[in-house]
Design an enzyme around this catalytic site. Sequence first.
Site, PDB file in Angstrom:
ATOM      1  N   ARG A  58       0.497  -1.521  -0.324  1.00  0.00           N
ATOM      2  CA  ARG A  58       0.140   0.347  -0.085  1.00  0.00           C
ATOM      3  C   ARG A  58       0.769   1.605  -0.538  1.00  0.00           C
ATOM      4  O   ARG A  58       0.480   2.658  -0.772  1.00  0.00           O
ATOM      5  CB  ARG A  58      -0.696   0.201   0.986  1.00  0.00           C
ATOM      6  CG  ARG A  58      -2.143  -0.643   1.148  1.00  0.00           C
ATOM      7  CD  ARG A  58      -2.982  -1.849   1.872  1.00  0.00           C
ATOM      8  NE  ARG A  58      -1.295  -2.168   2.652  1.00  0.00           N
ATOM      9  CZ  ARG A  58      -1.893  -3.840   2.275  1.00  0.00           C
ATOM     10  NH1 ARG A  58      -2.690  -3.749   1.103  1.00  0.00           N
ATOM     11  NH2 ARG A  58      -1.165  -4.674   2.133  1.00  0.00           N
ATOM     12  N   THR A  59       1.575   1.226   0.682  1.00  0.00           N
ATOM     13  CA  THR A  59       2.466   2.795   1.142  1.00  0.00           C
ATOM     14  C   THR A  59       3.282   2.989  -0.222  1.00  0.00           C
ATOM     15  O   THR A  59       3.764   3.790  -0.743  1.00  0.00           O
ATOM     16  CB  THR A  59       3.085   2.715   2.466  1.00  0.00           C
ATOM     17  OG1 THR A  59       2.448   2.182   3.058  1.00  0.00           O
ATOM     18  CG2 THR A  59       3.687   3.803   2.572  1.00  0.00           C
ATOM     19  N   LYS A  87      26.005  -3.440   0.488  1.00  0.00           N
ATOM     20  CA  LYS A  87      27.580  -3.418   1.069  1.00  0.00           C
ATOM     21  C   LYS A  87      28.574  -2.737   1.859  1.00  0.00           C
ATOM     22  O   LYS A  87      29.283  -2.293   2.228  1.00  0.00           O
ATOM     23  CB  LYS A  87      27.979  -2.014  -0.613  1.00  0.00           C
ATOM     24  CG  LYS A  87      28.415  -3.042  -2.434  1.00  0.00           C
ATOM     25  CD  LYS A  87      28.239  -2.037  -3.070  1.00  0.00           C
ATOM     26  CE  LYS A  87      27.710  -2.498  -4.068  1.00  0.00           C
ATOM     27  NZ  LYS A  87      28.119  -1.750  -5.079  1.00  0.00           N
ATOM     28  N   ARG A 108      11.396   3.592   4.419  1.00  0.00           N
ATOM     29  CA  ARG A 108      10.512   2.602   4.484  1.00  0.00           C
ATOM     30  C   ARG A 108      11.834   2.023   5.536  1.00  0.00           C
ATOM     31  O   ARG A 108      12.764   1.672   4.659  1.00  0.00           O
ATOM     32  CB  ARG A 108       9.629   2.689   4.740  1.00  0.00           C
ATOM     33  CG  ARG A 108       9.242   0.573   5.369  1.00  0.00           C
ATOM     34  CD  ARG A 108       7.909  -0.768   4.766  1.00  0.00           C
ATOM     35  NE  ARG A 108       6.476   0.506   5.069  1.00  0.00           N
ATOM     36  CZ  ARG A 108       5.482   0.046   5.425  1.00  0.00           C
ATOM     37  NH1 ARG A 108       5.751  -1.483   4.416  1.00  0.00           N
ATOM     38  NH2 ARG A 108       4.859   1.039   5.253  1.00  0.00           N
ATOM     39  N   HIS A 136       4.030   5.447  11.638  1.00  0.00           N
ATOM     40  CA  HIS A 136       3.769   5.197  10.204  1.00  0.00           C
ATOM     41  C   HIS A 136       2.740   6.840  10.093  1.00  0.00           C
ATOM     42  O   HIS A 136       1.814   6.313  10.268  1.00  0.00           O
ATOM     43  CB  HIS A 136       3.470   3.896  10.560  1.00  0.00           C
ATOM     44  CG  HIS A 136       3.027   4.144   8.355  1.00  0.00           C
ATOM     45  ND1 HIS A 136       2.835   4.697   7.787  1.00  0.00           N
ATOM     46  CD2 HIS A 136       2.572   2.408   8.253  1.00  0.00           C
ATOM     47  CE1 HIS A 136       2.804   3.661   6.772  1.00  0.00           C
ATOM     48  NE2 HIS A 136       2.580   2.615   6.567  1.00  0.00           N
TER      49      HIS A 136
END
Length: 646
Positions: A58-59, A87, A108, A136
Amino acid sequence: MSRLAKFDVVSIEDLETSDIERVFALADSFAAQLAQGDQITTAAGLIMATLFYEPSTRTRLSFESSMHRLGGAVISSADMHASSAAKGESLADTVRVVSGYADLIVLRHPHDGAARVAAEYAPCPVLNAGDGSREHPTQTLCDLYILRKKKGHLKGLTVALCGDLKFGRTVHSLIYALARFGANIVAVPTSGMDVPDYVLKRLAAERNYSFSTVTMDELKSLAGGLDALYLTPSAPHQMALFTGDGALRNFPAAEPPAALDAFYVTRLQKERMSGKEAGPAQYVRFDARALRTSRTQEAVVMHPLPRLGELAYELDADPRAVYFEQAAAGVPVRMALIALLMEKAAAASVGPRPMAEAIRFKAEPPPRCSNLNCVTRFEGAYLAPRFTLGRSMDATVLALKCGLCERELMIEYVGHARSHRYYHFDENLQGYVRQWIEEGSLAVFDSVKQAEEAGYEPYRRGPQREIMNEEEVVGAIESLADQVIADVPDISAVSIVGVVSHGAMLALRLRGLIGSKTKVLPPCAALDAYKPADALHPIDGAENFNVEDRTIILVDDVINSGWTVQRAMATIWQRGRPAAVKLAVLIDRGHRAVPIRPNYVGKNIPTSRGERVQVRLAAAGTESKSHDRVMIYSIVELRKEPEAAH
Ligand code: CP
């Protein structure tokens, strides 16, 4: 160089109420334009970078769709594990680099506080798309937008938050927002999944707001004989239905709410639980009957999605089930947020937000955040832990709040860097600690041992006396060796770990004695319980030290509080799975703060809490004239005479 002003949304609290209102108005307008099929060019020429270190449907897709719908462009790494993060590139470097390619970053990240770090280092705005279990905020904008649309207002609504309220980041942002808009919250956590203390403290301090927590049975009573709220066993095929109409016990309000306006349900955030953590035995489950009682008829059922088993699919057809509308709102709401950023850039009304100044600590090592998922534990040396004063209810500890993940660290011992004295903290010291923070002379310690290793002396010391001479110390170490040999059936399976520094000196001597008595020389390592990296290293000339399947003899000179030994044990377990860990101490004082009992004791010396035992050991292989002995002295604690502090 970003064409947007530096305006980050790390927390829902970064948005003013007027900003949120503006987002809703813009979202209404964008939703209408999208419905008409209008071409929108609001963000033409802008580029958004999406950096998702965790999975998302969704986000991520709604943010990307929003930017495309606004006429802008999106760049992304399909999988951050295929980016230079794999890395070892730091988050700070990644966002600085990506700021050169994009006008804003949507991030995120699995670690608490990561979005704050990104916001600090990126010159362009950073929007938090979920950081660990912390917040959130853009999900909350979608939640509030739909809730208000369905109910016409937010003030005075009663919202029941159900499920995993501990790790559910969407819930934390939503709680701050509901408090701000004057809604009533009823928390219905699954057992062991309560709203964390740091969220409650922030609510109380910044919004003077608190809410009720009830069990599922009590919620059923609140909801008026509701019989369709289930607790389901986490293991499959063992469905259990709880239909008891339990008495209302803990609800502190004089009257239960006349009606519930919304159930906000969350899934169990399994990915936030460590491998060893057992999930709850039962979890909330809703089906269509949840909305049939007099008090729930008007309620909407919300969920940030994805769902697992907590919402029955049969509920989907009910118009009061609004979770797919929440997900769909992701596009107009996130379009609105991007447009808000553009408006702020045009008004040139914002700049980077000032951070609360972090405490500068004296004495190494500086304190570490107690939250194992704090971003400071993963990002390397550039990201020093930072703390401000917290708010402890306990007068005997100093609370420090992590500036990145907001968790509090409780400190028992504080020191003054100029006088090199340490104190057991109590509230009489509060004023002095503030003064020492201002002058940059505060040192903090987890234990007396750590303070003394850093060269600090107790505030005031009574007369000292020798309680063990060299001969007695040598005899006690020999006794430890004999106890180990008698107890452990296979010495070749033994490895010895000494707690730095006296424990490590003892460990080498114990190893030598065991070697001469059994002809088997166990591997030996030193462990610094307060060192984040390289905490355990061999001191017997070997290259490596292995704990897997070994019988570890953990050696320390004396247990004071027990915290150091507990921490040392945790470090050993982080390294692997030993067959057993046994504790050998030269002196057992007979009392300690944590329930740790040594397996092997050189000598029992019962002492009072105000007394300190100090072990002095001759350094092996040097010409030093020092010799083994054990001293005892009393600590005179600071009480009513603070002017003598320095
Ligand atoms: N609600 C939410 O954050 O969903 P995703 O994890 O799919 O983005």
